[in-house]
Design a protein around this motif. Sequence first.
Motif, mmCIF file in Angstrom:
data_model
loop_
_atom_site.group_PDB
_atom_site.id
_atom_site.type_symbol
_atom_site.label_atom_id
_atom_site.label_comp_id
_atom_site.label_asym_id
_atom_site.label_seq_id
_atom_site.Cartn_x
_atom_site.Cartn_y
_atom_site.Cartn_z
ATOM 1 N N THR A 46 26.906 4.261 -9.891
ATOM 2 C CA THR A 46 25.282 4.218 -10.266
ATOM 3 C C THR A 46 24.979 3.163 -11.062
ATOM 4 N N LYS A 47 25.554 3.322 -12.253
ATOM 5 C CA LYS A 47 25.172 2.352 -13.545
ATOM 6 C C LYS A 47 25.537 1.058 -13.000
ATOM 7 N N GLN A 48 26.734 0.620 -12.318
ATOM 8 C CA GLN A 48 26.908 -0.599 -11.715
ATOM 9 C C GLN A 48 25.898 -1.115 -10.896
ATOM 10 N N GLU A 49 25.538 -0.330 -9.910
ATOM 11 C CA GLU A 49 24.408 -0.742 -9.083
ATOM 12 C C GLU A 49 23.135 -1.059 -9.664
ATOM 13 N N LEU A 50 22.618 -0.410 -10.769
ATOM 14 C CA LEU A 50 21.676 -0.353 -11.327
ATOM 15 C C LEU A 50 21.705 -1.858 -12.421
ATOM 16 N N LYS A 54 19.401 -4.976 -11.941
ATOM 17 C CA LYS A 54 18.451 -5.706 -12.879
ATOM 18 C C LYS A 54 18.981 -7.166 -13.032
ATOM 19 N N MET A 55 20.363 -7.784 -12.729
ATOM 20 C CA MET A 55 20.651 -9.192 -13.004
ATOM 21 C C MET A 55 19.971 -9.852 -11.911
ATOM 22 N N CYS A 57 17.227 -9.137 -10.583
ATOM 23 C CA CYS A 57 15.849 -9.312 -10.725
ATOM 24 C C CYS A 57 15.498 -10.464 -11.818
ATOM 25 N N ASP A 58 16.368 -10.370 -12.826
ATOM 26 C CA ASP A 58 16.180 -11.220 -13.899
ATOM 27 C C ASP A 58 16.454 -12.767 -13.134
ATOM 28 N N ILE A 59 17.579 -13.099 -12.384
ATOM 29 C CA ILE A 59 17.688 -14.302 -11.954
ATOM 30 C C ILE A 59 16.503 -14.644 -11.038
ATOM 31 N N LEU A 60 16.051 -13.741 -10.083
ATOM 32 C CA LEU A 60 14.740 -14.066 -9.381
ATOM 33 C C LEU A 60 13.569 -14.695 -10.470
#
Length: 77
Positions: A46-50, A54-55, A57-60
């Motif tokens: 779950t932490k890896q998926e989160l 987030k990555m 989202c940041d790229i977008l």
Amino acid sequence: IKYGYDALKPHRKGRSQKVKKQTKKQKQKLVEKKEIDQLREELARTKQELYNTKMDCDILKKSLALFGPSKPGKKRK
């Protein structure tokens, strides 16, 4: 002939002393450990998926800041 007289001597039947029966408490602890390990693995996934989300989202956000909105026809005020 292979074992000689030693083969004729009586010997214990059944399981050896190395294999012990587990009590209910020991079985419960074993189940709890397995359950805890499963929960830790699930938490790690779950932490890896989160992190991946987030990555993305940041790229977008960065691409939107660099290249602007995809439809140039309408400008925001």
